[in-house]
Design a protein around this motif. Structure first.
Motif, PDB file in Angstrom:
ATOM      1  N   ALA A  34       0.821  -1.211   0.000  1.00 33.68           N
ATOM      2  CA  ALA A  34       0.000   0.000   0.000  1.00 33.68           C
ATOM      3  C   ALA A  34       0.854   1.259   0.000  1.00 33.68           C
ATOM      4  CB  ALA A  34      -0.939  -0.005   1.210  1.00 33.68           C
ATOM      5  N   TYR A  35       2.105   1.146   0.415  1.00 38.55           N
ATOM      6  CA  TYR A  35       2.979   2.307   0.514  1.00 38.55           C
ATOM      7  C   TYR A  35       3.930   2.346  -0.678  1.00 38.55           C
ATOM      8  CZ  TYR A  35       1.117   3.003   5.142  1.00 38.55           C
ATOM      9  OH  TYR A  35       0.258   3.227   6.189  1.00 38.55           O
ATOM     10  N   ALA A  36       3.361   2.547  -1.850  1.00 36.80           N
ATOM     11  CA  ALA A  36       4.140   2.686  -3.080  1.00 36.80           C
ATOM     12  C   ALA A  36       3.382   3.645  -3.975  1.00 36.80           C
ATOM     13  CB  ALA A  36       4.339   1.334  -3.764  1.00 36.80           C
ATOM     14  N   GLY A  37       4.031   4.730  -4.374  1.00 36.81           N
ATOM     15  CA  GLY A  37       3.387   5.721  -5.219  1.00 36.81           C
ATOM     16  C   GLY A  37       4.359   6.810  -5.598  1.00 36.81           C
ATOM     17  N   GLU A  38       3.868   7.744  -6.376  1.00 39.91           N
ATOM     18  CA  GLU A  38       4.716   8.799  -6.917  1.00 39.91           C
ATOM     19  C   GLU A  38       5.362   9.650  -5.835  1.00 39.91           C
ATOM     20  OE1 GLU A  38       4.338  12.339 -10.308  1.00 39.91           O
ATOM     21  OE2 GLU A  38       2.647  11.024  -9.840  1.00 39.91           O
ATOM     22  N   GLU A  39       4.763   9.679  -4.649  1.00 34.47           N
ATOM     23  CA  GLU A  39       5.320  10.442  -3.535  1.00 34.47           C
ATOM     24  C   GLU A  39       6.739   9.991  -3.192  1.00 34.47           C
ATOM     25  OE1 GLU A  39       5.280  13.371  -0.638  1.00 34.47           O
ATOM     26  OE2 GLU A  39       3.671  12.950  -2.082  1.00 34.47           O
ATOM     27  N   LEU A  40       7.076   8.739  -3.485  1.00 32.16           N
ATOM     28  CA  LEU A  40       8.395   8.204  -3.130  1.00 32.16           C
ATOM     29  C   LEU A  40       9.507   8.752  -4.013  1.00 32.16           C
ATOM     30  CD1 LEU A  40       7.535   4.468  -2.348  1.00 32.16           C
ATOM     31  CD2 LEU A  40       7.690   6.418  -0.785  1.00 32.16           C
ATOM     32  N   PHE A  94       9.212   5.432  -8.460  1.00 31.26           N
ATOM     33  CA  PHE A  94      10.491   5.986  -8.034  1.00 31.26           C
ATOM     34  C   PHE A  94      11.142   6.891  -9.076  1.00 31.26           C
ATOM     35  CE2 PHE A  94      10.097   2.052  -5.530  1.00 31.26           C
ATOM     36  CZ  PHE A  94      10.254   2.566  -4.250  1.00 31.26           C
ATOM     37  N   GLY A  95      10.498   7.101 -10.210  1.00 29.72           N
ATOM     38  CA  GLY A  95      11.068   7.950 -11.237  1.00 29.72           C
ATOM     39  C   GLY A  95      12.330   7.347 -11.818  1.00 29.72           C
ATOM     40  N   HIS A 128      17.206   4.108  -9.711  1.00 23.88           N
ATOM     41  CA  HIS A 128      17.327   2.681  -9.999  1.00 23.88           C
ATOM     42  C   HIS A 128      16.808   1.868  -8.815  1.00 23.88           C
ATOM     43  CE1 HIS A 128      20.757   3.379 -13.144  1.00 23.88           C
ATOM     44  NE2 HIS A 128      19.703   4.140 -13.337  1.00 23.88           N
ATOM     45  N   VAL A 129      16.168   0.769  -9.135  1.00 20.74           N
ATOM     46  CA  VAL A 129      15.646  -0.119  -8.104  1.00 20.74           C
ATOM     47  C   VAL A 129      16.117  -1.543  -8.380  1.00 20.74           C
ATOM     48  CG1 VAL A 129      13.615   1.310  -7.690  1.00 20.74           C
ATOM     49  CG2 VAL A 129      13.478  -0.579  -9.325  1.00 20.74           C
ATOM     50  N   GLN A 130      16.066  -2.346  -7.355  1.00 17.36           N
ATOM     51  CA  GLN A 130      16.407  -3.768  -7.452  1.00 17.36           C
ATOM     52  C   GLN A 130      15.146  -4.584  -7.158  1.00 17.36           C
ATOM     53  OE1 GLN A 130      19.589  -6.976  -5.459  1.00 17.36           O
ATOM     54  NE2 GLN A 130      19.301  -4.944  -4.559  1.00 17.36           N
ATOM     55  N   VAL A 131      14.773  -5.419  -8.107  1.00 17.08           N
ATOM     56  CA  VAL A 131      13.619  -6.289  -7.940  1.00 17.08           C
ATOM     57  C   VAL A 131      14.130  -7.675  -7.562  1.00 17.08           C
ATOM     58  CG1 VAL A 131      11.670  -7.403  -9.091  1.00 17.08           C
ATOM     59  CG2 VAL A 131      12.167  -4.984  -9.520  1.00 17.08           C
ATOM     60  N   VAL A 145      10.675  -5.068  -4.131  1.00 14.56           N
ATOM     61  CA  VAL A 145      11.418  -4.011  -4.815  1.00 14.56           C
ATOM     62  C   VAL A 145      12.057  -3.121  -3.763  1.00 14.56           C
ATOM     63  CG1 VAL A 145       9.366  -2.530  -4.981  1.00 14.56           C
ATOM     64  CG2 VAL A 145      11.300  -2.160  -6.532  1.00 14.56           C
ATOM     65  N   THR A 146      13.285  -2.717  -4.007  1.00 12.99           N
ATOM     66  CA  THR A 146      14.006  -1.879  -3.061  1.00 12.99           C
ATOM     67  C   THR A 146      14.876  -0.887  -3.816  1.00 12.99           C
ATOM     68  OG1 THR A 146      15.565  -1.869  -1.196  1.00 12.99           O
ATOM     69  CG2 THR A 146      15.906  -3.537  -2.885  1.00 12.99           C
TER      70      THR A 146
END
Length: 439
Positions: free
Chosen positions: A198-204, A284-285, A288-291, A307-308
């Motif tokens: 639930a805590y994933a969105g453009e705000e991040l 996250f725009g 870079h992220v790691q899945v 995802v992190t």
């Protein structure tokens, strides 16, 4: 608050003294009294119940306690940040990053005049609707590992009220700002945040560089490859993202997985995991992220996708970090069931905003007190002597920690505030004298 009325054990007063700069002198006395009363009260933890728990119902007016929450000059955010600094300084090794979990919960409230109360999702509600009326709170907790606990322990530090019709209606908006507040309050420390999907969105996209975010990846997440290198001499804006990646199932089928050993939920297990570096542009725009695709039970594909933004973490660390998120669920349940948070009946805006953060701070103080000055391996043996049917009990529970602090608080109050009353040693000597005289 004269010492003869409410003596506070020195071990607890050392922790309470860290909060004195947040209050005026009279408010700090009230804070100490209500905190001790909240922790010592075995019954209802209403505001007047805190007075009774502290033994102050005949000494202080109930308006003094209610005024502390509704009119006194103190900030619940400052209280939470001071709690976070205290926990990190005592229970997180120097130089190590701080692991923080975020979640939201509903404290049920009745009455039309309770400020910000409304209907929210409530996973613990009976029936298919899963809704309840009350105040919804976003809670931040620092996750620590205590030597006498097999599981990670979450200590609540910050709480923000969800208010519909305002920016605070967004739990992610609140969670991201609370994270930044913690990062600013802990300079030099890297903050790892873990949350559910639930805590994933453009705000991040606005996360600071010293903050990483780990969450569960949605099945339909639109992932993209890294942007290609810019061709020399080519005009125009460089690409911000690469081509759209296929579905997670196809990524898992094509990725090379390796066996890793993870410790989660108290057990060490061998699982297979694959890691892919890419972009989750909508969340996250360009960061870079790691899945991490975890295959635990299924023979093919994946069972869990994480995802992190922490590119330095290994797949095993990411999996263990997400598993540690469950500690905040336990902490919230303990807050309601063991500590009685949410049993207050405050209705005005200031009082509603402040009471839950105050109660969660008391919860964290109790567990920090036990971990730093009061833990004794004999505590479990003593509990098993009282309840021998707990044959498999080897570690203290939250209820054990609170019970020990409650005994210390009550004992200090009666022993020190009533010098005219005999001590247990004196009572024993008198009993022996009576027995000798009767013989």
């Amino acid at each position: 608050m004269p010492a003869a009325t409410l003596p506070v054990p020195a071990s607890l007063m050392t922790l309470l003294a860290c909060f004195s700069p947040l209050f005026t002198t009279p408010s700090f006395r009230t804070f100490c009294g209500l905190a001790c009363g909240f922790l010592a009260q075995p019954g209802k933890r209403t505001v007047c119940g805190m007075l009774s728990g502290a033994g102050l119902s005949r000494e202080w007016s109930h308006d003094r306690a209610h005024s502390f929450f509704s009119r006194a000059r103190w900030n619940p955010d400052g209280l939470g940040l001071a709690t976070a600094r205290l926990v990190v300084s005592l229970l997180v090794p120097a130089g190590e990053p701080v692991l923080v979990a975020v979640d939201d919960t509903l404290f049920r409230r009745r009455g039309k005049k309770v400020w910000a109360a409304s209907w929210f999702h409530d996973g613990s509600a009976q029936g298919p609707a899963k809704t309840g009326r009350g105040n919804n709170w976003v809670v931040k907790a620092v996750i620590v590992r205590l030597p006498f606990c097999a599981r990670p322990v979450a200590l609540p530090v910050l709480a923000k009220l969800v208010v519909k019709g305002t920016n605070s209606a967004s739990r992610l908006w609140l969670g991201r700002r609370m994270t930044q507040m913690l990062a600013d309050a802990l300079p030099g420390r890297r903050v790892h945040v873990v949350a559910d999907s639930a805590y994933a969105g453009e705000e991040l996209r606005k996360l600071g560089k010293d903050v990483t975010w780990t969450t569960r990846l949605r099945k339909d997440a639109a992932l993209h490859g890294l942007p290609p290198a810019r061709v020399p001499g080519k005009k125009g804006r460089p690409r911000l993202r690469g081509d759209r990646l296929p579905s997670l199932a196809r990524i898992a089928a094509a990725a090379t997985s390796a066996q890793v050993t993870v410790t989660r939920y108290g057990n060490a297990e061998a699982v297979r995991a694959a890691a892919v570096t890419c972009l989750w542009y909508s969340v996250f725009g360009t960061r870079h992220v790691q899945v991490v695709l975890l295959r635990d039970k299924s023979s093919s594909g994946y069972d869990l996708a994480l995802v992190t933004t922490d590119l330095d973490a290994t797949p095993a660390q990411v999996i263990e970090r997400y598993a540690a998120r469950w500690a905040i669920e336990v902490a919230i349940e303990d807050a309601k069931q063991e500590f009685g948070a949410g049993q207050d009946r405050n209705r005005t805006a200031n009082a509603v905003r402040r009471t839950i953060p105050f109660q969660l701070t008391c919860q964290t103080l109790a567990m920090t007190w036990y971990a730093t000055v009061s833990h004794d391996p004999a505590d479990v043996e003593e509990h098993r002597a009282r309840a021998p049917w707990y044959r498999s009990k080897t570690r203290p529970s939250t209820a054990d920690m609170l019970s020990k602090l409650r005994r210390v608080l009550i004992g200090a109050r009666f022993n020190a505030s009533r010098p005219d009353q005999p001590t247990s040693q004196e009572i024993h000597a008198i009993r022996l004298a009576w027995e000798a005289a009767a013989a």
